[in-house]
Design an enzyme around this catalytic site. Structure first.
Site, PDB file in Angstrom:
ATOM      1  N   TYR A  41     -19.462   7.642 -11.685  1.00 44.89           N
ATOM      2  CA  TYR A  41     -20.363   7.623 -12.838  1.00 44.89           C
ATOM      3  C   TYR A  41     -20.536   9.035 -13.379  1.00 44.89           C
ATOM      4  O   TYR A  41     -20.426   9.270 -14.591  1.00 44.89           O
ATOM      5  CB  TYR A  41     -21.706   7.036 -12.418  1.00 44.89           C
ATOM      6  CG  TYR A  41     -22.732   6.973 -13.524  1.00 44.89           C
ATOM      7  CD1 TYR A  41     -22.641   6.021 -14.538  1.00 44.89           C
ATOM      8  CD2 TYR A  41     -23.816   7.853 -13.558  1.00 44.89           C
ATOM      9  CE1 TYR A  41     -23.593   5.953 -15.550  1.00 44.89           C
ATOM     10  CE2 TYR A  41     -24.761   7.797 -14.560  1.00 44.89           C
ATOM     11  CZ  TYR A  41     -24.646   6.843 -15.547  1.00 44.89           C
ATOM     12  OH  TYR A  41     -25.591   6.784 -16.551  1.00 44.89           O
ATOM     13  N   SER A  96     -26.007  11.342 -19.942  1.00 45.79           N
ATOM     14  CA  SER A  96     -26.952  11.317 -18.821  1.00 45.79           C
ATOM     15  C   SER A  96     -27.133  12.734 -18.308  1.00 45.79           C
ATOM     16  O   SER A  96     -26.281  13.611 -18.559  1.00 45.79           O
ATOM     17  CB  SER A  96     -26.408  10.423 -17.698  1.00 45.79           C
ATOM     18  OG  SER A  96     -27.156  10.566 -16.514  1.00 45.79           O
TER      19      SER A  96
END
Length: 269
Positions: free
Chosen positions: A153, A140
């Protein structure tokens, strides 16, 4: 660009980027192994792929690393080998760091970091024995920076980069490539399924994801980067610029991030 006859194992293949990647790799000629926890959705994806009868569905829970050796043995017995492993499965977060319980932080790390690492380690012996293989990790933009509401995360994605950069350096002489893919906002249900501070799901998808790039565009980047043996690629909209800001002018990025807000109320909107 072809993967004709190659076995491509994709986790998180029941929806979103993983589903789009399944269709893209199948069009490129690959034989697929599709994994997630949702067998019914995996079967739907399999049937929608080109040459549906050539593909296999294998239930997999990234939080259950103890099951991976047996699953890898099953895949090898069915397919004869694994040419490409696409570590795509994961779960996002929408919670302030101070509110998130330790139990949920462990879930996020288990699914987003320890699970992909353990599955890769279970697959690697077969790749090393053949002297060839490709490991793809869908990370990501958050693997390079952090924003409010995504602390654990972001930590998991940062950890993936450290681990797989090191793994790449260890394995390149053995004909095994490692590709990190860093999407920005993609129009999937990832934000709707993100975990809140107690593990509750967030609810409706956020506008940033609804206006993001299509899963098909992200999947096309994954297939192309895998074929070319790229080390790392970025795909998305303007948010990808954050990676370059972090690299070259981090002070500017810090000022931008400080103006970003996150609250329970905003998360529910």
């Amino acid at each position: 660009m072809t993967f004709a006859g190659q076995v491509v194992w994709i986790t998180g293949a029941s929806s979103g980027i993983g589903e789009a990647a399944a269709y893209a790799f199948a069009r490129a000629g690959a034989r697929l192994v599709l994994s997630s926890r949702r067998i019914d959705e995996l079967e739907r994806v399999r049937r929608a792929c080109d040459r549906a009868d050539e593909h296999h569905v294998v239930a997999l829970d990234l939080g259950r690393a103890d099951t991976f050796p047996a699953l890898v043995a099953t895949v090898l017995a069915r397919c004869g080998g694994i040419d490409v492993l696409v570590n795509n499965g994961g779960v996002s977060q929408r919670a302030l760091a101070t509110d998130t319980t330790a139990a949920i932080e462990r879930v996020l790390m288990e699914v987003n970091y320890f699970g992909p690492v353990a599955l890769t380690k279970a697959v690697l012996p077969a790749m090393r024995a053949r002297g060839a293989g490709r490991v793809v990790v869908v990370s990501s933009v958050m693997g390079h920076l952090g924003t409010p509401g995504r602390s654990t995360y972001a930590a998991a994605k940062h950890a993936l980069h450290g681990y797989f950069d090191s793994l790449r350096a260890e394995l390149w002489r053995e004909g095994i490539t490692v590709t990190l893919v860093c999407p920005g906002y993609v129009n999937t249900a990832i934000s709707a399924h993100a975990l809140g501070p107690q593990g509750e799901q967030r609810g409706p998808a956020e506008s940033t994801h609804r206006s993001g790039i299509t899963p098909e565009r992200c999947a096309a980047t994954i297939v192309r980067a895998t074929a070319r043996g790229r080390s790392e690629v970025y795909v998305g909209g303007r948010e990808v610029a954050g990676i370059y800001l972090q690299r070259f002018v981090p002070a500017i990025l810090r000022r931008i991030v400080r103006r970003m807000t996150f609250s329970v109320e905003a998360r529910r909107s």
